[in-house]
Design a protein around this motif. Sequence first.
Motif, PDB file in Angstrom:
ATOM      1  N   HIS A   4       3.792 -22.926 -35.924  1.00  0.00           N
ATOM      2  CA  HIS A   4       4.120 -23.182 -37.350  1.00  0.00           C
ATOM      3  C   HIS A   4       4.286 -22.026 -38.069  1.00  0.00           C
ATOM      4  O   HIS A   4       3.330 -21.074 -38.055  1.00  0.00           O
ATOM      5  CB  HIS A   4       3.311 -24.244 -37.761  1.00  0.00           C
ATOM      6  N   TRP A   6       6.134 -20.431 -42.037  1.00  0.00           N
ATOM      7  CA  TRP A   6       7.015 -20.478 -43.244  1.00  0.00           C
ATOM      8  C   TRP A   6       7.925 -19.652 -43.490  1.00  0.00           C
ATOM      9  O   TRP A   6       8.009 -18.367 -43.108  1.00  0.00           O
ATOM     10  CB  TRP A   6       5.988 -20.715 -44.464  1.00  0.00           C
ATOM     11  N   GLU A  15      16.531 -15.369 -47.661  1.00  0.00           N
ATOM     12  CA  GLU A  15      15.039 -15.500 -47.010  1.00  0.00           C
ATOM     13  C   GLU A  15      14.337 -13.983 -47.609  1.00  0.00           C
ATOM     14  O   GLU A  15      15.099 -12.955 -47.475  1.00  0.00           O
ATOM     15  CB  GLU A  15      15.003 -15.422 -45.555  1.00  0.00           C
ATOM     16  N   SER A  18       8.631 -14.383 -44.326  1.00  0.00           N
ATOM     17  CA  SER A  18       8.346 -15.180 -43.593  1.00  0.00           C
ATOM     18  C   SER A  18       6.857 -15.049 -43.153  1.00  0.00           C
ATOM     19  O   SER A  18       6.512 -13.925 -43.434  1.00  0.00           O
ATOM     20  CB  SER A  18       9.197 -15.319 -42.348  1.00  0.00           C
ATOM     21  N   ILE A  48      10.687 -23.401 -46.359  1.00  0.00           N
ATOM     22  CA  ILE A  48      11.011 -23.971 -45.029  1.00  0.00           C
ATOM     23  C   ILE A  48       9.903 -24.054 -44.158  1.00  0.00           C
ATOM     24  O   ILE A  48       9.331 -22.936 -43.700  1.00  0.00           O
ATOM     25  CB  ILE A  48      12.416 -23.882 -44.517  1.00  0.00           C
ATOM     26  N   LEU A  50       8.497 -24.381 -40.172  1.00  0.00           N
ATOM     27  CA  LEU A  50       9.312 -24.607 -38.976  1.00  0.00           C
ATOM     28  C   LEU A  50       8.249 -24.638 -37.831  1.00  0.00           C
ATOM     29  O   LEU A  50       7.053 -24.168 -38.136  1.00  0.00           O
ATOM     30  CB  LEU A  50      10.044 -23.212 -38.364  1.00  0.00           C
ATOM     31  N   ASP A  54      12.140 -25.068 -34.987  1.00  0.00           N
ATOM     32  CA  ASP A  54      12.813 -26.449 -35.519  1.00  0.00           C
ATOM     33  C   ASP A  54      12.155 -26.688 -36.916  1.00  0.00           C
ATOM     34  O   ASP A  54      10.998 -26.509 -37.315  1.00  0.00           O
ATOM     35  CB  ASP A  54      12.476 -27.575 -34.656  1.00  0.00           C
ATOM     36  N   VAL A  55      13.199 -27.038 -38.005  1.00  0.00           N
ATOM     37  CA  VAL A  55      12.936 -27.478 -39.321  1.00  0.00           C
ATOM     38  C   VAL A  55      11.823 -28.671 -39.673  1.00  0.00           C
ATOM     39  O   VAL A  55      12.377 -29.907 -38.709  1.00  0.00           O
ATOM     40  CB  VAL A  55      14.154 -27.579 -40.010  1.00  0.00           C
ATOM     41  N   TYR A  57      10.427 -29.614 -42.542  1.00  0.00           N
ATOM     42  CA  TYR A  57      10.895 -29.926 -43.658  1.00  0.00           C
ATOM     43  C   TYR A  57      11.131 -28.703 -44.666  1.00  0.00           C
ATOM     44  O   TYR A  57      10.365 -27.502 -44.285  1.00  0.00           O
ATOM     45  CB  TYR A  57       9.963 -30.892 -44.548  1.00  0.00           C
ATOM     46  N   GLU A  58      11.664 -28.776 -45.839  1.00  0.00           N
ATOM     47  CA  GLU A  58      12.127 -28.266 -46.759  1.00  0.00           C
ATOM     48  C   GLU A  58      11.641 -28.432 -47.933  1.00  0.00           C
ATOM     49  O   GLU A  58      11.600 -29.829 -48.232  1.00  0.00           O
ATOM     50  CB  GLU A  58      13.576 -27.683 -46.948  1.00  0.00           C
TER      51      GLU A  58
END
Length: 67
Positions: A4, A6, A15, A18, A48, A50, A54-55, A57-58
């Motif tokens: 995970h 962000w 962006e 991260s 977001i 990840l 894979d996303v 949620y945002e």
Amino acid sequence: MSAHRWLAHDGRGREIRSTEGFDSRAAAEEWLGREWTSLVDEGAESVILLDDGDVVYEMSLEADSGE
């Protein structure tokens, strides 16, 4: 495993930051709970989450004006 992470975006969707990976969604969400004001200070307006790319949620970092 650090699955995970962000991604923080500015108001134009660029962006701006991260994070390093977190071992769990809960750990990532705890970090965001502590650091969201710092992200806003850096110019982030949304993040977001990840999971292995894979996303999940945002979410907006802007305060809800109630309108």
